[in-house]
Each structure stands twice: as structure tokens, then as C-alpha cells.
Scaffold this motif. Structure first.
Motif, PDB file in Angstrom:
ATOM      1  N   ASP A   1      42.401  47.805 -40.989  1.00 12.61           N
ATOM      2  CA  ASP A   1      42.247  46.347 -40.859  1.00 12.61           C
ATOM      3  C   ASP A   1      41.241  45.733 -41.824  1.00 12.61           C
ATOM      4  O   ASP A   1      41.330  44.552 -42.128  1.00 12.61           O
ATOM      5  CB  ASP A   1      41.809  45.994 -39.436  1.00 12.61           C
ATOM      6  CG  ASP A   1      42.877  46.310 -38.412  1.00 12.61           C
ATOM      7  OD1 ASP A   1      44.059  46.416 -38.786  1.00 12.61           O
ATOM      8  OD2 ASP A   1      42.530  46.470 -37.226  1.00 12.61           O
ATOM      9  N   ARG A   2      40.262  46.505 -42.281  1.00 13.77           N
ATOM     10  CA  ARG A   2      39.191  45.981 -43.140  1.00 13.77           C
ATOM     11  C   ARG A   2      39.000  46.852 -44.372  1.00 13.77           C
ATOM     12  O   ARG A   2      39.174  48.064 -44.325  1.00 13.77           O
ATOM     13  CB  ARG A   2      37.869  45.941 -42.373  1.00 13.77           C
ATOM     14  CG  ARG A   2      37.906  45.029 -41.179  1.00 13.77           C
ATOM     15  CD  ARG A   2      37.177  43.756 -41.486  1.00 13.77           C
ATOM     16  NE  ARG A   2      37.405  42.781 -40.437  1.00 13.77           N
ATOM     17  CZ  ARG A   2      37.574  41.495 -40.671  1.00 13.77           C
ATOM     18  NH1 ARG A   2      37.534  41.039 -41.891  1.00 13.77           N
ATOM     19  NH2 ARG A   2      37.771  40.661 -39.695  1.00 13.77           N
TER      20      ARG A   2
ATOM     21  N   VAL B   1      44.402  51.230 -52.167  1.00 15.86           N
ATOM     22  CA  VAL B   1      43.915  50.240 -53.115  1.00 15.86           C
ATOM     23  C   VAL B   1      44.672  48.930 -52.866  1.00 15.86           C
ATOM     24  O   VAL B   1      45.898  48.932 -52.739  1.00 15.86           O
ATOM     25  CB  VAL B   1      44.110  50.729 -54.570  1.00 15.86           C
ATOM     26  CG1 VAL B   1      43.618  49.686 -55.556  1.00 15.86           C
ATOM     27  CG2 VAL B   1      43.392  52.050 -54.785  1.00 15.86           C
ATOM     28  N   LEU B   2      43.928  47.827 -52.790  1.00 17.79           N
ATOM     29  CA  LEU B   2      44.514  46.530 -52.465  1.00 17.79           C
ATOM     30  C   LEU B   2      44.113  45.458 -53.463  1.00 17.79           C
ATOM     31  O   LEU B   2      42.988  45.450 -53.964  1.00 17.79           O
ATOM     32  CB  LEU B   2      44.057  46.083 -51.071  1.00 17.79           C
ATOM     33  CG  LEU B   2      44.432  47.010 -49.926  1.00 17.79           C
ATOM     34  CD1 LEU B   2      43.645  46.652 -48.683  1.00 17.79           C
ATOM     35  CD2 LEU B   2      45.918  46.926 -49.659  1.00 17.79           C
ATOM     36  N   ARG B   3      45.037  44.550 -53.709  1.00 18.31           N
ATOM     37  CA  ARG B   3      44.791  43.415 -54.595  1.00 18.31           C
ATOM     38  C   ARG B   3      44.596  42.173 -53.739  1.00 18.31           C
ATOM     39  O   ARG B   3      45.428  41.847 -52.892  1.00 18.31           O
ATOM     40  CB  ARG B   3      45.984  43.212 -55.528  1.00 18.31           C
ATOM     41  CG  ARG B   3      45.828  42.081 -56.500  1.00 18.31           C
ATOM     42  CD  ARG B   3      46.972  42.087 -57.496  1.00 18.31           C
ATOM     43  NE  ARG B   3      48.162  41.510 -56.945  1.00 18.31           N
ATOM     44  CZ  ARG B   3      48.623  40.298 -57.245  1.00 18.31           C
ATOM     45  NH1 ARG B   3      47.968  39.543 -58.104  1.00 18.31           N
ATOM     46  NH2 ARG B   3      49.714  39.841 -56.692  1.00 18.31           N
ATOM     47  N   GLU B   4      43.463  41.505 -53.939  1.00 21.47           N
ATOM     48  CA  GLU B   4      43.209  40.238 -53.251  1.00 21.47           C
ATOM     49  C   GLU B   4      43.680  39.125 -54.174  1.00 21.47           C
ATOM     50  O   GLU B   4      43.093  38.886 -55.228  1.00 21.47           O
ATOM     51  CB  GLU B   4      41.717  40.079 -52.948  1.00 21.47           C
ATOM     52  CG  GLU B   4      41.382  38.774 -52.280  1.00 21.47           C
ATOM     53  CD  GLU B   4      39.892  38.575 -52.074  1.00 21.47           C
ATOM     54  OE1 GLU B   4      39.526  37.541 -51.496  1.00 21.47           O
ATOM     55  OE2 GLU B   4      39.077  39.426 -52.491  1.00 21.47           O
TER      56      GLU B   4
ATOM     57  N   MET C   1      46.153  40.827 -48.226  1.00 20.22           N
ATOM     58  CA  MET C   1      46.055  41.565 -49.486  1.00 20.22           C
ATOM     59  C   MET C   1      47.342  42.335 -49.751  1.00 20.22           C
ATOM     60  O   MET C   1      48.105  42.632 -48.848  1.00 20.22           O
ATOM     61  CB  MET C   1      44.855  42.504 -49.456  1.00 20.22           C
ATOM     62  CG  MET C   1      43.550  41.764 -49.380  1.00 20.22           C
ATOM     63  SD  MET C   1      42.153  42.870 -49.602  1.00 20.22           S
ATOM     64  CE  MET C   1      40.814  41.767 -49.219  1.00 20.22           C
ATOM     65  N   GLU C   2      47.557  42.626 -51.028  1.00 18.03           N
ATOM     66  CA  GLU C   2      48.762  43.320 -51.459  1.00 18.03           C
ATOM     67  C   GLU C   2      48.398  44.732 -51.902  1.00 18.03           C
ATOM     68  O   GLU C   2      47.432  44.935 -52.621  1.00 18.03           O
ATOM     69  CB  GLU C   2      49.407  42.571 -52.619  1.00 18.03           C
ATOM     70  CG  GLU C   2      49.771  41.144 -52.261  1.00 18.03           C
ATOM     71  CD  GLU C   2      50.066  40.282 -53.477  1.00 18.03           C
ATOM     72  OE1 GLU C   2      49.859  40.738 -54.621  1.00 18.03           O
ATOM     73  OE2 GLU C   2      50.488  39.144 -53.276  1.00 18.03           O
TER      74      GLU C   2
ATOM     75  N   LYS D   1      36.160  42.915 -45.799  1.00 17.44           N
ATOM     76  CA  LYS D   1      37.155  41.844 -45.788  1.00 17.44           C
ATOM     77  C   LYS D   1      38.417  42.282 -45.054  1.00 17.44           C
ATOM     78  O   LYS D   1      38.778  43.448 -45.062  1.00 17.44           O
ATOM     79  CB  LYS D   1      37.521  41.439 -47.215  1.00 17.44           C
ATOM     80  CG  LYS D   1      36.421  40.710 -47.922  1.00 17.44           C
ATOM     81  CD  LYS D   1      36.933  40.099 -49.199  1.00 17.44           C
ATOM     82  CE  LYS D   1      35.848  39.217 -49.781  1.00 17.44           C
ATOM     83  NZ  LYS D   1      36.384  38.313 -50.774  1.00 17.44           N
ATOM     84  N   SER D   2      39.103  41.300 -44.475  1.00 18.58           N
ATOM     85  CA  SER D   2      40.372  41.568 -43.803  1.00 18.58           C
ATOM     86  C   SER D   2      41.428  41.952 -44.832  1.00 18.58           C
ATOM     87  O   SER D   2      41.516  41.350 -45.909  1.00 18.58           O
ATOM     88  CB  SER D   2      40.839  40.316 -43.046  1.00 18.58           C
ATOM     89  OG  SER D   2      42.153  40.492 -42.580  1.00 18.58           O
TER      90      SER D   2
END
Length: 89
Positions: free
Chosen positions: A44-45, A5-8, A55-56, A50-51
Motif C-alpha cells: 500500500d505504501r 518499482v513505481l512511477r508517480e 502510481m504505475e 506515499k500511497s
């Protein structure tokens, strides 16, 4: 399949128009497949394409089968494209 899970982050200028630093806000919460070569890192995506470079990581794992892929307190920022891609898996 393991997901990360990533935060943009969204950068905004200081509201006081002074020399302040940009303020981090959440643009969206994304999901990415885990990197097969580096345990715990995202590929990577994201699932929406999205790249993941800027992202965190959000340190969250669903508590069990059928549970939401992102934390409940972040559902307002869920990336709908990532969610749709995960549902189709």
C-alpha cells in the motif's frame, strides 16, 4: 526482500490552452515492498511513505546484487527518500 518499482505521474494541463488532455510526466520513481498476498503487486505504501494507489508499475528487476533498484534511464527522477530507505535495509 522483493521490491516493486513505481512511477508517480505528474499531471499538467495542455500547453496550448485548448481542450487537450492533460499530459503525463514523471514526478518521481519510487520503490515499494512487494505485496505479500499478491505476487508482483506493490504494498500500500512506498518506502518513503506515499500511497501506491495512483502510481504505475515499472516492469524492472535489478539484474543482480549491487545493481541499481531503478532503470538507468529513470535515475533523474529517483525518489531520494526511497533510495535512502533501501540503503538502510
Amino acid at each position: 526482500m522483493a521490491i516493486v518499482v513505481l512511477r508517480e505521474p505528474r499531471k499538467e494541463l495542455s500547453q496550448d490552452f485548448g481542450p487537450g488532455d492533460p499530459v503525463d510526466n514523471i514526478e518521481a520513481i519510487h520503490a515499494a515492498p512487494a505485496d505479500p498476498d499478491v505476487s508482483g503487486d506493490p504494498d500500500d505504501r512506498t518506502f518513503c511513505g506515499k500511497s501506491t494507489l495512483d502510481m504505475e508499475r515499472v516492469y524492472y528487476q535489478p539484474p543482480g546484487p549491487g545493481a541499481a533498484w531503478l532503470p538507468a534511464n529513470m535515475q533523474d527522477w529517483e525518489c531520494r527518500d526511497c533510495a535512502a530507505a533501501l540503503r538502510s535495509q
